[in-house]
Design a protein around this motif. Structure first.
Motif, PDB file in Angstrom:
ATOM      1  N   VAL A 146       0.863  -1.184   0.000  1.00 18.86           N
ATOM      2  CA  VAL A 146       0.000   0.000   0.000  1.00 18.86           C
ATOM      3  C   VAL A 146       0.899   1.234   0.000  1.00 18.86           C
ATOM      4  CG1 VAL A 146      -1.798   1.281   1.222  1.00 18.86           C
ATOM      5  CG2 VAL A 146      -1.834  -1.224   1.219  1.00 18.86           C
ATOM      6  N   MET A 147       0.716   2.087  -1.003  1.00 18.89           N
ATOM      7  CA  MET A 147       1.550   3.270  -1.173  1.00 18.89           C
ATOM      8  C   MET A 147       0.736   4.514  -0.820  1.00 18.89           C
ATOM      9  SD  MET A 147       4.473   2.094  -2.729  1.00 18.89           S
ATOM     10  CE  MET A 147       5.093   3.413  -3.757  1.00 18.89           C
ATOM     11  N   CYS A 148       1.036   5.124   0.326  1.00 23.86           N
ATOM     12  CA  CYS A 148       0.365   6.355   0.755  1.00 23.86           C
ATOM     13  C   CYS A 148       1.233   7.551   0.344  1.00 23.86           C
ATOM     14  CB  CYS A 148       0.145   6.354   2.264  1.00 23.86           C
ATOM     15  SG  CYS A 148      -0.970   5.054   2.834  1.00 23.86           S
ATOM     16  N   LYS A 149       0.726   8.374  -0.557  1.00 23.67           N
ATOM     17  CA  LYS A 149       1.494   9.525  -1.039  1.00 23.67           C
ATOM     18  C   LYS A 149       1.433  10.653  -0.006  1.00 23.67           C
ATOM     19  CE  LYS A 149       3.583  12.273  -4.008  1.00 23.67           C
ATOM     20  NZ  LYS A 149       2.866  12.763  -5.213  1.00 23.67           N
ATOM     21  N   LYS A 150       2.581  11.074   0.468  1.00 22.59           N
ATOM     22  CA  LYS A 150       2.642  12.161   1.441  1.00 22.59           C
ATOM     23  C   LYS A 150       2.214  13.477   0.792  1.00 22.59           C
ATOM     24  CE  LYS A 150       6.640  10.188   3.928  1.00 22.59           C
ATOM     25  NZ  LYS A 150       8.050  10.418   4.308  1.00 22.59           N
ATOM     26  N   LYS A 151       1.436  14.264   1.532  1.00 18.82           N
ATOM     27  CA  LYS A 151       1.107  15.604   1.042  1.00 18.82           C
ATOM     28  C   LYS A 151       2.304  16.534   1.177  1.00 18.82           C
ATOM     29  CE  LYS A 151      -3.806  16.360   0.816  1.00 18.82           C
ATOM     30  NZ  LYS A 151      -4.914  17.280   1.164  1.00 18.82           N
ATOM     31  N   GLN A 152       3.099  16.313   2.211  1.00 24.17           N
ATOM     32  CA  GLN A 152       4.328  17.073   2.393  1.00 24.17           C
ATOM     33  C   GLN A 152       5.485  16.093   2.548  1.00 24.17           C
ATOM     34  OE1 GLN A 152       3.829  19.719   5.728  1.00 24.17           O
ATOM     35  NE2 GLN A 152       2.438  21.079   4.612  1.00 24.17           N
ATOM     36  N   GLU A 153       6.597  16.411   1.911  1.00 22.32           N
ATOM     37  CA  GLU A 153       7.746  15.516   1.951  1.00 22.32           C
ATOM     38  C   GLU A 153       8.513  15.711   3.255  1.00 22.32           C
ATOM     39  OE1 GLU A 153      10.111  15.769  -1.536  1.00 22.32           O
ATOM     40  OE2 GLU A 153       8.417  15.525  -2.905  1.00 22.32           O
ATOM     41  N   GLU A 154       8.038  15.026   4.299  1.00 20.89           N
ATOM     42  CA  GLU A 154       8.670  15.095   5.612  1.00 20.89           C
ATOM     43  C   GLU A 154       8.654  13.718   6.250  1.00 20.89           C
ATOM     44  OE1 GLU A 154       6.485  17.777   8.081  1.00 20.89           O
ATOM     45  OE2 GLU A 154       4.558  17.154   7.277  1.00 20.89           O
ATOM     46  N   LYS A 155       9.562  13.493   7.181  1.00 19.94           N
ATOM     47  CA  LYS A 155       9.707  12.177   7.800  1.00 19.94           C
ATOM     48  C   LYS A 155       8.573  11.904   8.777  1.00 19.94           C
ATOM     49  CE  LYS A 155      12.872   9.345  10.564  1.00 19.94           C
ATOM     50  NZ  LYS A 155      14.152   9.301  11.298  1.00 19.94           N
ATOM     51  N   TRP A 156       8.052  10.679   8.732  1.00 22.30           N
ATOM     52  CA  TRP A 156       7.061  10.211   9.699  1.00 22.30           C
ATOM     53  C   TRP A 156       7.784   9.386  10.760  1.00 22.30           C
ATOM     54  CZ3 TRP A 156       1.648   8.498   7.637  1.00 22.30           C
ATOM     55  CH2 TRP A 156       1.147   9.473   6.758  1.00 22.30           C
ATOM     56  N   ASP A 157       7.546   9.705  12.048  1.00 25.07           N
ATOM     57  CA  ASP A 157       8.147   8.919  13.132  1.00 25.07           C
ATOM     58  C   ASP A 157       7.355   7.656  13.430  1.00 25.07           C
ATOM     59  OD1 ASP A 157      10.215  10.763  13.508  1.00 25.07           O
ATOM     60  OD2 ASP A 157       8.944  12.027  14.769  1.00 25.07           O
ATOM     61  N   CYS A 158       6.083   7.652  13.055  1.00 21.96           N
ATOM     62  CA  CYS A 158       5.219   6.482  13.238  1.00 21.96           C
ATOM     63  C   CYS A 158       4.072   6.606  12.236  1.00 21.96           C
ATOM     64  CB  CYS A 158       4.712   6.378  14.670  1.00 21.96           C
ATOM     65  SG  CYS A 158       3.967   7.889  15.300  1.00 21.96           S
ATOM     66  N   LEU A 159       3.146   5.647  12.254  1.00 28.35           N
ATOM     67  CA  LEU A 159       2.084   5.655  11.251  1.00 28.35           C
ATOM     68  C   LEU A 159       0.842   6.437  11.665  1.00 28.35           C
ATOM     69  CD1 LEU A 159       1.988   2.064   9.695  1.00 28.35           C
ATOM     70  CD2 LEU A 159       2.545   4.216   8.571  1.00 28.35           C
ATOM     71  N   THR A 160       0.496   6.409  12.950  1.00 32.19           N
ATOM     72  CA  THR A 160      -0.773   7.004  13.370  1.00 32.19           C
ATOM     73  C   THR A 160      -0.593   7.975  14.532  1.00 32.19           C
ATOM     74  OG1 THR A 160      -1.279   5.267  14.992  1.00 32.19           O
ATOM     75  CG2 THR A 160      -1.971   4.869  12.713  1.00 32.19           C
ATOM     76  N   GLN A 161      -1.602   8.818  14.720  1.00 35.35           N
ATOM     77  CA  GLN A 161      -1.605   9.743  15.846  1.00 35.35           C
ATOM     78  C   GLN A 161      -1.632   8.996  17.175  1.00 35.35           C
ATOM     79  OE1 GLN A 161      -1.371  12.961  16.241  1.00 35.35           O
ATOM     80  NE2 GLN A 161      -1.463  13.722  14.142  1.00 35.35           N
ATOM     81  N   VAL A 162      -2.347   7.877  17.202  1.00 33.98           N
ATOM     82  CA  VAL A 162      -2.447   7.087  18.436  1.00 33.98           C
ATOM     83  C   VAL A 162      -1.071   6.580  18.855  1.00 33.98           C
ATOM     84  CG1 VAL A 162      -3.416   5.006  19.481  1.00 33.98           C
ATOM     85  CG2 VAL A 162      -4.831   6.427  17.994  1.00 33.98           C
ATOM     86  N   GLU A 163      -0.280   6.074  17.891  1.00 38.55           N
ATOM     87  CA  GLU A 163       1.075   5.618  18.198  1.00 38.55           C
ATOM     88  C   GLU A 163       1.926   6.764  18.718  1.00 38.55           C
ATOM     89  OE1 GLU A 163       3.112   3.179  15.221  1.00 38.55           O
ATOM     90  OE2 GLU A 163       1.179   2.835  14.283  1.00 38.55           O
ATOM     91  N   LYS A 164       1.805   7.928  18.084  1.00 33.41           N
ATOM     92  CA  LYS A 164       2.595   9.091  18.493  1.00 33.41           C
ATOM     93  C   LYS A 164       2.278   9.486  19.932  1.00 33.41           C
ATOM     94  CE  LYS A 164       3.345  13.980  17.473  1.00 33.41           C
ATOM     95  NZ  LYS A 164       2.910  15.141  16.645  1.00 33.41           N
ATOM     96  N   GLU A 165       0.980   9.575  20.262  1.00 28.03           N
ATOM     97  CA  GLU A 165       0.581   9.973  21.611  1.00 28.03           C
ATOM     98  C   GLU A 165       1.020   8.952  22.644  1.00 28.03           C
ATOM     99  OE1 GLU A 165      -3.580  10.626  21.296  1.00 28.03           O
ATOM    100  OE2 GLU A 165      -3.349  12.277  19.863  1.00 28.03           O
TER     101      GLU A 165
END
Length: 228
Positions: A152-171
Motif C-alpha cells: 500500500v503506497m500512501c502519497k505524502k502531502k508534504q515531503e517530511e519524515k514520519w516517526d510512526c504511522l498514526t496519531q495514536v502511536e505518536k501519543e
C-alpha cells in the motif's frame, strides 16, 4: 529493511465512550493540574473523532457485505517504511498475486485507508488504518500486488519524515517518554503510578490507592519527606 508492527484500529464508538468518560471526570475534577490533563485529553479525543472517515452509506456497506463469501479475517501483522514521497505498508498474504485485481481493494481518505481482499483461499481479509500521522494525497496513493504480498503506497502531502504511522502511536510514545523523561525522580515515579492506575484493572487501582494512603500517613508522621 522495514519494521514489523501490529495494527490495533481505534473505532469511533470506542473514541466516543472514552470522550464521555473524560468529560465526566472533568466535571468532578477540582485540582488545576488534573483538570489541565483532562482538558488536553478531551481535545485529543475530539480531534481523533473529527478525523474519523465518514461511514459508508448503508446500501453500499450492505452490498459489499452480501458479496463476500466465506468468513473475514482481520489483518494484524504488517511492515512499513518510507521514502521522501511515500509511506509504504507491506502486508504478507500467500497467493494474493493469483487473485483478479478487482479482488484487492483499497479506499483512501486524507487520514486513513481501508484494505479489503476478497475470496483468497475461501477467506476475506481486511485491514483499517485510522488517524494517520499526517495527511496523504488520495489521488496519489495506490496499491501494488506482488508475490505473496500487497504493497500500500500512501502519497505524502508534504515531503517530511514520519516517526510512526498514526496519531495514536505518536501519543502513546509521548506519554511513555514523559513518564520517564524528568529531572525529578519523584515526579517520574508519580507519572508511572498514574499510568499504571489509568491502565490497570480494579485490583491494580485498589493496590495503588492503598499504597498512596499508607505513604501519606507516613509523611504526616515524618517518616517520609514528600513534596506533593
Amino acid at each position: 529493511m522495514y519494521v514489523m508492527y501490529t495494527c490495533d484500529p481505534l473505532f469511533l464508538i470506542q473514541l466516543q465512550k472514552d470522550l464521555e468518560e473524560v468529560k465526566e471526570l472533568l466535571t468532578n475534577a477540582t485540582r488545576k493540574r488534573v483538570r489541565d490533563v483532562l482538558v488536553a485529553e478531551k481535545q485529543k479525543l475530539e480531534l481523533e473523532i473529527k478525523n474519523q472517515p465518514p461511514p459508508k452509506p448503508k446500501d453500499v456497506a450492505e452490498e459489499e457485505k452480501s458479496s463476500l463469501g466465506g468468513y473475514t479475517v482481520k489483518i494484524n501483522n504488517y511492515g512499513w517504511d518510507q521514502s521522501d514521497k511515500f509511506v509504504k505498508i507491506y502486508i504478507s498474504l500467500n497467493g494474493v498475486q493469483k487473485l483478479p485485481a478487482e479482488n484487492v481493494q483499497v479506499n483512501f481518505t486524507e487520514r486513513s485507508f481501508d484494505l479489503l481482499v476478497k475470496n483468497l483461499n475461501g477467506k476475506n481479509y481486511t485491514m483499517t488504518f485510522n488517524n494517520l500521522l499526517k495527511p496523504i494525497s488520495v489521488e496519489g496513493s495506490s496499491r501494488k500486488i506482488k508475490t505473496d504480498m500487497i504493497l500500500v503506497m500512501c502519497k505524502k502531502k508534504q515531503e517530511e519524515k514520519w516517526d510512526c504511522l498514526t496519531q495514536v502511536e505518536k501519543e502513546s510514545k509521548e506519554k511513555e517518554k514523559a513518564a520517564y523523561d524528568t529531572t525529578d525522580p519523584s515526579e517520574g515515579l508519580m507519572n508511572i503510578l498514574k499510568k499504571m492506575y489509568a491502565e490497570g484493572d480494579d485490583e491494580m487501582k485498589r493496590t495503588i490507592n492503598k499504597a498512596w494512603v499508607e505513604s501519606r500517613e507516613k509523611q504526616y508522621k515524618g517518616d517520609i519527606p514528600m513534596d506533593i
